[in-house]
Write a protein that holds these residues in place. Structure first.
Motif, PDB file in Angstrom:
ATOM      1  N   UNK A 100       0.856  -1.187   0.000  1.00  0.00           N
ATOM      2  CA  UNK A 100       0.000   0.000   0.000  1.00  0.00           C
ATOM      3  C   UNK A 100       0.898   1.246   0.000  1.00  0.00           C
ATOM      4  N   UNK A 101       1.618   1.420  -1.073  1.00  0.00           N
ATOM      5  CA  UNK A 101       2.634   2.477  -1.160  1.00  0.00           C
ATOM      6  C   UNK A 101       1.982   3.836  -1.428  1.00  0.00           C
ATOM      7  N   UNK A 183      -8.468   0.126  -0.650  1.00  0.00           N
ATOM      8  CA  UNK A 183      -9.502   1.135  -0.912  1.00  0.00           C
ATOM      9  C   UNK A 183      -8.948   2.549  -0.984  1.00  0.00           C
ATOM     10  N   UNK A 184      -7.616   2.683  -1.011  1.00  0.00           N
ATOM     11  CA  UNK A 184      -7.038   4.001  -1.209  1.00  0.00           C
ATOM     12  C   UNK A 184      -6.921   4.841   0.039  1.00  0.00           C
ATOM     13  N   UNK A 185      -6.446   4.288   1.131  1.00  0.00           N
ATOM     14  CA  UNK A 185      -6.233   5.036   2.355  1.00  0.00           C
ATOM     15  C   UNK A 185      -4.777   4.921   2.791  1.00  0.00           C
ATOM     16  N   UNK A 186      -4.180   6.054   3.069  1.00  0.00           N
ATOM     17  CA  UNK A 186      -2.776   6.109   3.496  1.00  0.00           C
ATOM     18  C   UNK A 186      -2.548   5.314   4.776  1.00  0.00           C
ATOM     19  N   UNK A 201     -12.971  -4.487   7.517  1.00  0.00           N
ATOM     20  CA  UNK A 201     -13.317  -3.539   8.574  1.00  0.00           C
ATOM     21  C   UNK A 201     -12.781  -2.152   8.228  1.00  0.00           C
ATOM     22  N   UNK A 202     -13.164  -1.174   9.057  1.00  0.00           N
ATOM     23  CA  UNK A 202     -12.607   0.166   8.906  1.00  0.00           C
ATOM     24  C   UNK A 202     -11.104   0.124   9.184  1.00  0.00           C
ATOM     25  N   UNK A 203     -10.340   0.852   8.389  1.00  0.00           N
ATOM     26  CA  UNK A 203      -8.877   0.789   8.472  1.00  0.00           C
ATOM     27  C   UNK A 203      -8.353   1.631   9.633  1.00  0.00           C
ATOM     28  N   UNK A 204      -8.629   1.191  10.836  1.00  0.00           N
ATOM     29  CA  UNK A 204      -8.057   1.806  12.036  1.00  0.00           C
ATOM     30  C   UNK A 204      -6.925   0.931  12.550  1.00  0.00           C
TER      31      UNK A 204
END
Length: 451
Positions: A100-101, A183-186, A201-204
């Protein structure tokens, strides 16, 4: 953008002895598919690992080589592998490749996945053998559509050759590998947020302990490694520990080579495989060619947007973790950015902090509220509407969001460039403070974070 490992004017030849990551690259930039990869000694290290080495031997070899994570944190890979449970009854375990760069100014993993997809697959196959993982996932940045296409084709080629799937190389070992686009989250670059996202799940980020080695994907033991890290494994297994250690320059505490680059208004922006310990000046002048005509180097970042700014006088620092730490920041991903003398640092920092504020998962109050507050203050300073005390407030936020103050490393990385920019270029921030008569009351300045 040049995605090669060539030296100045292509005078430095890439060989297996000096460029373990990139010697197989094609000059035309096209992918190296299975037949060509195998002809270039591909999967020889995997065959050696399956035929001649025990699983513990592989772990110990990687540990002895001193391989460290190439994603930015630099944690020793062999030590991380050693955290996986030894209990044979825990036969469901996973290997995740963090692809996930999304670190701004970083594209090293993209080059490896697009042009050498089988190198990553071989690295994962050997690692899976060592870790006794029966299933692997490449968690890929969603925008890397070309890399996804190439990786999926390479996975199918490896399956057809009997190098993935059931009873690999007649060993009785099974390993399935899947490409999963994110999904495109840093924040998914943080390993436990990546795990949450993979589970749907939510990316926490998760609380640690328990660490993923004990409780990871779907509650099972899990190891997460970066793309470049895994791509180092075949060469270490194939050519040995002493050779690998000999690659780095004298004085470097890190071993092997590293994909390094320079972007910005330099004459030859690009990416090169270089030994740890090379100086930043050599990278900047000999490889990137220095600044373009008409531009002067104002400052630079050594490894992505989350690293602190350094001055031209710091270019003699050696490019390894300890060498960059000596001049006050982190090496990060090793892909540097040159900032030219036409750039206003307040505007640059406002742009950076907008990105980091937008990418916060919102779990921690200091990060969720502090980063938008920094954007608000920087926008005021950028527009000449800053208040006396705004710079001190920004420095206070740097402290409040520093290491150990938040759940993960997102906030500390976000404010590190801010603190260094104020340290070296404070007059540019002071220039944004409005005369008292024209000042805008703080409560009249809404928090606006770019879309």
């Amino acid at each position: 953008m040049t995605l090669t490992s060539f030296g100045p004017a292509n005078r430095i030849a890439r060989t297996a002895e000096t460029h373990p990551l990139t010697w197989r690259l094609r000059d035309d930039g096209e992918p190296v598919w299975f037949d060509e990869y195998q002809a270039k000694n591909g999967y020889a290290a995997a065959r050696k690992a399956f035929a001649d080495l025990s699983q513990d031997d592989i772990v110990q070899t990687v540990k002895d080589a001193g391989l460290k994570g190439r994603g930015g944190a630099g944690f020793p890979t062999g030590v991380k592998w050693g955290l996986m449970p030894k209990d044979e009854s825990m036969n469901i375990r996973y290997l995740l490749c963090n692809a996930d760069e999304m670190e701004p100014n970083t594209w090293k993993d993209r080059m490896l996945m697009e042009q050498l997809p089988h190198l990553l697959i071989e690295g994962m196959l050997i690692s899976a053998r060592a870790l006794k993982t029966y299933r692997g996932y490449i968690f890929l940045r969603g925008e890397y559509t070309t890399a996804a296409k190439h990786l999926r084709r390479a996975v199918e080629e490896a399956k057809a050759a009997g190098l993935l799937g059931k009873n690999i190389l007649g060993s009785g070992f099974d390993f399935e590998l899947f490409v999963h686009t994110g999904a495109g989250r840093y924040i998914c670059g943080e390993e436990t947020a990546l795990i949450n996202s993979l589970e749907g799940r939510r990316a926490n980020p998760r609380s640690k302990p328990p660490f993923p080695a004990a409780v990871g994907v779907w509650g099972k033991p899990t190891c997460v490694n970066n793309v470049e890290t895994l791509c180092n494994v075949p060469a270490i297994i194939g050519d040995g520990v002493e050779w690998y250690k000999s690659l780095a320059r004298e004085g470097s505490e890190d071993h092997g080579t590293k994909l390094m680059g320079f972007s910005g208004k330099v004459k030859n922006p690009g990416l090169w495989e270089l030994p740890f310990g090379v100086t930043a000046r050599e990278l900047f002048e000999d490889y990137a060619g220095g600044m373009r005509d008409g531009f002067k180097l104002k400052c630079w970042q050594p490894g992505g947007a989350g690293t602190g700014f350094l001055l031209p006088e710091h270019l003699d620092a050696q490019m390894y973790a300890g060498g960059i730490a000596k001049v006050g920041t982190r090496m990060g991903t090793g892909l540097a950015m040159a900032v030219d003398d036409s750039i206003n640092m307040v505007s640059l920092l406002r742009n950076m902090e907008q990105f980091f504020a937008r990418e916060s998962c919102g779990f921690c109050t200091p990060c969720r509220d502090g980063l938008p507050w920094s954007v608000k203050l920087l926008m005021a300073l950028e527009n000449g509407q800053g208040q006396p005390g705004d710079i001190e407030t920004l420095l206070g936020l740097v402290g409040f969001l520093g290491p150990g103050k938040t759940f993960c490393a997102h906030a500390p990385g976000a404010v590190e460039p801010l603190g260094s920019a104020i340290k070296y270029f404070r007059p540019e921030f002071e220039a944004g403070i409005a005369p008292t008569s024209a000042a805008v009351p703080p409560l009249a300045r809404p928090i606006v974070v770019g879309a």
